[in-house]
Design an enzyme around this catalytic site. Structure first.
Site, PDB file in Angstrom:
ATOM      1  N   ASN A   1      60.410  66.616 -13.877  1.00 55.45           N
ATOM      2  CA  ASN A   1      61.006  67.828 -13.305  1.00 55.45           C
ATOM      3  C   ASN A   1      60.582  69.098 -14.037  1.00 55.45           C
ATOM      4  O   ASN A   1      60.940  70.197 -13.634  1.00 55.45           O
ATOM      5  CB  ASN A   1      62.534  67.715 -13.274  1.00 55.45           C
ATOM      6  CG  ASN A   1      62.995  66.695 -12.243  1.00 55.45           C
ATOM      7  OD1 ASN A   1      62.256  66.369 -11.312  1.00 55.45           O
ATOM      8  ND2 ASN A   1      64.198  66.177 -12.394  1.00 55.45           N
TER       9      ASN A   1
ATOM     10  N   CYS B   1      62.915  62.929  -1.541  1.00 53.78           N
ATOM     11  CA  CYS B   1      64.100  62.060  -1.616  1.00 53.78           C
ATOM     12  C   CYS B   1      65.161  62.476  -0.595  1.00 53.78           C
ATOM     13  O   CYS B   1      65.445  63.653  -0.431  1.00 53.78           O
ATOM     14  CB  CYS B   1      64.730  62.150  -3.010  1.00 53.78           C
ATOM     15  SG  CYS B   1      64.346  60.778  -4.084  1.00 53.78           S
TER      16      CYS B   1
ATOM     17  N   PRO C   1      69.143  72.474   0.607  1.00 56.45           N
ATOM     18  CA  PRO C   1      68.471  73.488   1.419  1.00 56.45           C
ATOM     19  C   PRO C   1      67.550  74.387   0.604  1.00 56.45           C
ATOM     20  O   PRO C   1      67.714  74.544  -0.599  1.00 56.45           O
ATOM     21  CB  PRO C   1      69.637  74.298   1.989  1.00 56.45           C
ATOM     22  CG  PRO C   1      70.733  74.138   0.992  1.00 56.45           C
ATOM     23  CD  PRO C   1      70.558  72.785   0.371  1.00 56.45           C
TER      24      PRO C   1
ATOM     25  N   LEU D   1      68.198  79.255  -0.454  1.00 54.99           N
ATOM     26  CA  LEU D   1      68.352  80.085  -1.657  1.00 54.99           C
ATOM     27  C   LEU D   1      66.995  80.622  -2.128  1.00 54.99           C
ATOM     28  O   LEU D   1      66.896  81.755  -2.595  1.00 54.99           O
ATOM     29  CB  LEU D   1      69.010  79.290  -2.788  1.00 54.99           C
ATOM     30  CG  LEU D   1      70.463  78.855  -2.560  1.00 54.99           C
ATOM     31  CD1 LEU D   1      70.934  77.970  -3.710  1.00 54.99           C
ATOM     32  CD2 LEU D   1      71.383  80.057  -2.428  1.00 54.99           C
TER      33      LEU D   1
END
Length: 415
Positions: free
Chosen positions: A24, A116, A122, A125
């Protein structure tokens, strides 16, 4: 192609495991390399499918990439503004190229993301942030398009401290006129790693790791060398594996501050965790206690460790309640754990787990990355043999998980 793990009840895990670079962290950092005008060299790149997808994606824009033994060299000459569906559909993090391409060229066209299947997740943002900076956004035919003659610094408040939105807006703002302030920003260590990398290239970012990040626009970014931080979720997963099996494992290449919440919960269970020169030593105990967990944005307990802790709680003494506040639809591993004999009741975003004497091996399937990891952990302590299907999910986020576990004495192989 071997598509399943076969796991048998294993002895207590013993030995040393080295944690890989953080997935990540590396994905946004590879995306951010598109902002550079010179060569970028990244170290400790984990050998993962998601990383390969991100490399393919930036090659699509004209980047030259050379990956050798965990070292990635990137030279950028952006020739395209569009990221096609074939690449983006493979993972959500592909959308992180939008900020850099928009910042560099003033125009980006990215396919709506895949990845995933965890709830809504969403991108609104991200888009609100780009609009605040002055971009025009159009959505149609499965693509998001952003255009801006010039981006201008603004104060941007995030309705939720989204990691992806914080990263994407931060990258979009590096060349914006004036100062951009992101309020209610995500505080994850991966954000700090990205900001450190951008600053090495010449960006002016302050406050990463707090809820307010300030980005002063600069004219250009140069090349840089950077070593990616270790993967705190992989570290947490191996800590739980050691604890569940009553093992004694030294976790190497871990930043202790990044796993404080996991250490706290495992310690509450009765597990012995000590800091050593080489890393963290985790010693499991028999009959560990059930604990309650509530997932929260960092520095709270990570949603990415929820499934693994639930696997551990299935045989704990007592009853535990796990509340998932970060993502909806993140209890997909529950039905699979129940097939192995777990006693779990779900109500909305809460799971109540009553510890049972033992789990039994069964055929199960990984529904997502962390669910797959949880089923591997459950298989280590279940009587008999567990077969886990669809392990491509696990390969998206863990480097050679079965080899690392086998080196600690686990009975696991691919089939």
């Amino acid at each position: 192609m071997k598509t399943k793990f076969v796991v048998e009840k294993s002895p207590p895990l013993k030995g040393t495991v080295k944690i890989s670079g953080a997935k990540n962290s590396v994905l946004p950092i590879i995306a951010a390399s598109l902002l550079s005008s010179d060569e970028v060299i990244l170290e400790d790149i984990p050998s993962l499918e998601d990383v390969n997808v991100m490399i393919e994606l930036i090659k699509n824009f004209g980047a030259l990439c050379e990956l050798d033994n965990g070292k990635l060299k990137i030279k950028v000459d952006i020739k395209d503004v569009e990221a096609p569906y074939e690449l983006v559909k493979k993972m959500r993090a592909s959308f992180l190229v939008m900020g850099p391409i928009l910042a560099k060229l003033g125009h980006a066209k990215i396919s709506m993301p895949g990845g995933c299947a965890i709830g809504a997740r969403p991108i609104d943002l991200h888009l609100k942030g780009f609009q605040s900076l002055g971009a025009d956004i159009t959505i149609g035919h499965g693509y998001v398009e952003a255009r801006a003659k010039k981006l201008t610094g603004k104060k941007i408040y995030l309705d939720f401290p989204s990691v992806g939105a914080t990263e994407n807006i931060m990258m979009a703002a590096v060349f914006a006129d004036g100062v951009t302030v992101i309020e209610n920003a995500a505080e994850e260590p991966e954000i700090v790693d990205l900001a450190n990398f951008l600053n090495k290239m010449g960006a002016n970012i302050k406050g990463a790791g707090t809820d307010t990040i300030r980005i002063e626009g600069v004219k250009e970014l140069k090349g840089a060398e950077h070593t990616v931080i270790p993967d705190r979720i992989e570290a947490g997963t191996f800590m739980v594996a050691a604890a569940m099996t009553g093992g004694n494992v030294l976790i190497e290449n871990v930043i202790v501050d990044h796993v404080r919440s996991v250490i706290a919960k495992l310690t509450e269970c009765g597990v012995k965790i000590t800091e050593e020169k080489g890393g963290l030593r985790v010693k499991g105990v028999k009959n560990y206690k059930a604990v309650d967990i509530k997932t929260l944005p960092y520095p709270g307990f990570p949603t990415d460790m929820q499934a693994q802790m639930m696997a551990m709680m299935t045989v704990a003494k007592g009853t535990s309640v796990i509340i998932e506040t970060v993502f909806e639809n993140r209890f997909m591993h529950v039905s699979e754990l129940k097939r192995m004999g777990a006693n779990i009741k779900i109500e909305g975003r809460s799971a109540m787990i009553t510890g049972v004497d033992h789990l039994t091996g069964a055929e199960v399937k990984a529904t997502d990355l962390r669910a797959g990891a949880a089923l591997v952990l459950a298989g280590l302590i279940a009587e008999g043999r567990t077969e886990i299907n669809d392990i491509y999910h696990v390969d998206r986020g863990y480097v050679k998980m079965e080899e690392k576990l086998r080196a600690l004495g686990a009975k696991i192989y691919r089939k």
